[in-house]
Design a protein around this motif. Structure first.
Motif, PDB file in Angstrom:
ATOM      1  N   GLY A  28      29.975  17.915 -12.751  1.00 11.09           N
ATOM      2  CA  GLY A  28      30.637  19.047 -12.124  1.00 11.09           C
ATOM      3  C   GLY A  28      29.730  19.690 -11.087  1.00 11.09           C
ATOM      4  O   GLY A  28      28.561  19.943 -11.360  1.00 11.09           O
ATOM      5  N   LEU A  29      30.270  19.894  -9.891  1.00  6.54           N
ATOM      6  CA  LEU A  29      29.508  20.534  -8.824  1.00  6.54           C
ATOM      7  C   LEU A  29      30.158  21.856  -8.453  1.00  6.54           C
ATOM      8  O   LEU A  29      31.381  21.991  -8.513  1.00  6.54           O
ATOM      9  CB  LEU A  29      29.524  19.674  -7.548  1.00  6.54           C
ATOM     10  N   ASP A  30      29.358  22.807  -8.062  1.00  2.61           N
ATOM     11  CA  ASP A  30      29.890  24.002  -7.408  1.00  2.61           C
ATOM     12  C   ASP A  30      28.776  24.634  -6.585  1.00  2.61           C
ATOM     13  O   ASP A  30      27.621  24.624  -6.985  1.00  2.61           O
ATOM     14  CB  ASP A  30      30.457  25.026  -8.403  1.00  2.61           C
ATOM     15  N   LYS A  31      29.180  25.179  -5.409  1.00  2.00           N
ATOM     16  CA  LYS A  31      28.167  25.819  -4.556  1.00  2.00           C
ATOM     17  C   LYS A  31      27.950  27.270  -4.978  1.00  2.00           C
ATOM     18  O   LYS A  31      27.016  27.904  -4.529  1.00  2.00           O
ATOM     19  CB  LYS A  31      28.559  25.733  -3.084  1.00  2.00           C
ATOM     20  N   ASP A  32      28.834  27.777  -5.877  1.00  2.00           N
ATOM     21  CA  ASP A  32      28.726  29.149  -6.357  1.00  2.00           C
ATOM     22  C   ASP A  32      28.050  29.183  -7.725  1.00  2.00           C
ATOM     23  O   ASP A  32      28.639  28.756  -8.726  1.00  2.00           O
ATOM     24  CB  ASP A  32      30.127  29.764  -6.448  1.00  2.00           C
ATOM     25  N   PRO A  33      26.799  29.682  -7.781  1.00  4.47           N
ATOM     26  CA  PRO A  33      26.069  29.664  -9.069  1.00  4.47           C
ATOM     27  C   PRO A  33      26.737  30.497 -10.161  1.00  4.47           C
ATOM     28  O   PRO A  33      26.638  30.155 -11.347  1.00  4.47           O
ATOM     29  CB  PRO A  33      24.702  30.230  -8.699  1.00  4.47           C
ATOM     30  N   VAL A  34      27.445  31.525  -9.772  1.00  4.14           N
ATOM     31  CA  VAL A  34      28.119  32.364 -10.774  1.00  4.14           C
ATOM     32  C   VAL A  34      29.256  31.572 -11.430  1.00  4.14           C
ATOM     33  O   VAL A  34      29.376  31.536 -12.660  1.00  4.14           O
ATOM     34  CB  VAL A  34      28.650  33.663 -10.125  1.00  4.14           C
TER      35      VAL A  34
ATOM     36  N   SER B  77      26.731  21.651  -2.986  1.00  8.12           N
ATOM     37  CA  SER B  77      27.944  21.612  -2.182  1.00  8.12           C
ATOM     38  C   SER B  77      28.425  20.175  -2.139  1.00  8.12           C
ATOM     39  O   SER B  77      27.617  19.255  -1.978  1.00  8.12           O
ATOM     40  CB  SER B  77      27.694  22.083  -0.750  1.00  8.12           C
ATOM     41  N   PHE B  78      29.752  19.964  -2.269  1.00  6.21           N
ATOM     42  CA  PHE B  78      30.235  18.574  -2.224  1.00  6.21           C
ATOM     43  C   PHE B  78      29.940  17.939  -0.863  1.00  6.21           C
ATOM     44  O   PHE B  78      29.879  16.722  -0.733  1.00  6.21           O
ATOM     45  CB  PHE B  78      31.712  18.470  -2.588  1.00  6.21           C
ATOM     46  N   ALA B  79      29.708  18.787   0.153  1.00  6.63           N
ATOM     47  CA  ALA B  79      29.402  18.265   1.496  1.00  6.63           C
ATOM     48  C   ALA B  79      28.099  17.477   1.494  1.00  6.63           C
ATOM     49  O   ALA B  79      27.873  16.639   2.357  1.00  6.63           O
ATOM     50  CB  ALA B  79      29.320  19.427   2.486  1.00  6.63           C
ATOM     51  N   GLU B  80      27.264  17.712   0.506  1.00  5.67           N
ATOM     52  CA  GLU B  80      25.943  17.043   0.452  1.00  5.67           C
ATOM     53  C   GLU B  80      25.979  15.735  -0.317  1.00  5.67           C
ATOM     54  O   GLU B  80      24.997  14.989  -0.319  1.00  5.67           O
ATOM     55  CB  GLU B  80      24.926  17.957  -0.263  1.00  5.67           C
ATOM     56  N   ILE B  81      27.090  15.449  -1.014  1.00  5.06           N
ATOM     57  CA  ILE B  81      27.078  14.318  -1.971  1.00  5.06           C
ATOM     58  C   ILE B  81      26.579  13.032  -1.331  1.00  5.06           C
ATOM     59  O   ILE B  81      25.691  12.374  -1.855  1.00  5.06           O
ATOM     60  CB  ILE B  81      28.472  14.070  -2.576  1.00  5.06           C
ATOM     61  N   ALA B  82      27.137  12.680  -0.189  1.00  5.01           N
ATOM     62  CA  ALA B  82      26.882  11.348   0.386  1.00  5.01           C
ATOM     63  C   ALA B  82      25.393  11.066   0.554  1.00  5.01           C
ATOM     64  O   ALA B  82      24.912  10.005   0.187  1.00  5.01           O
ATOM     65  CB  ALA B  82      27.597  11.229   1.731  1.00  5.01           C
TER      66      ALA B  82
END
Ligand SMILES: C[S@@+](CC[C@H](N)C(=O)[O-])C[C@H]1O[C@@H](n2cnc3c(N)ncnc32)[C@H](O)[C@@H]1O
Length: 100
Positions: A46-52, A79-84
């Motif tokens: 699970g990914l999320d850019k929001d730590p809260v 951020s999912f933008a970083e996955i690749a």
């Protein structure tokens, strides 16, 4: 569980034992249902850019950790933008291929 929520999860056709990425885990509601279908051989990332949001998701998913047949869960502040091109530990090639 609302009809549309169930249809969304059913649409994913989660494969038992698969490896899945929820790239916007939010508060963990969808991930909880995915995890129930994955079972112990499975892995949910699970990914999320929001730590809260991620902390709330961690709590949501930890409530079920004592369930028998529970998958491995990895939660990452990303951020999912970083996955690749993310080579940091936790998302590098060892997680590929995924099932969904
Ligand atoms: C509608 S919520 C997801 C709800 C979640 N499916 C649930 O069951 O609780 C959308 C989430 O996407 C996260 N988000 C938005 N853009 C993102 C990005 N680029 N990378 C990772 N997470 C992102 C937001 O922080 C928010 O927590």
């Amino acid at each position: 569980m609302s009809g549309s929520f169930k249809r969304t999860i059913d649409f994913l056709a989660v494969r038992r034992g698969g490896t899945y990425i929820d790239a916007t885990v939010g508060l963990g509601g969808h991930s909880l249902e995915i995890a129930k279908r994955l079972g112990a051989p499975g892995h949910l990332i699970g990914l999320d850019k929001d730590p809260v949001a991620l902390e709330i998701a961690r709590k949501t998913l930890s409530l079920a950790v004592d369930r028998p047949d529970w998958p491995t869960i990895t939660l990452l502040h990303r951020s999912f933008a970083e996955i690749a091109n993310d080579q940091r530990p936790g998302l590098s090639t060892e997680f590929w291929p995924t099932s969904g």
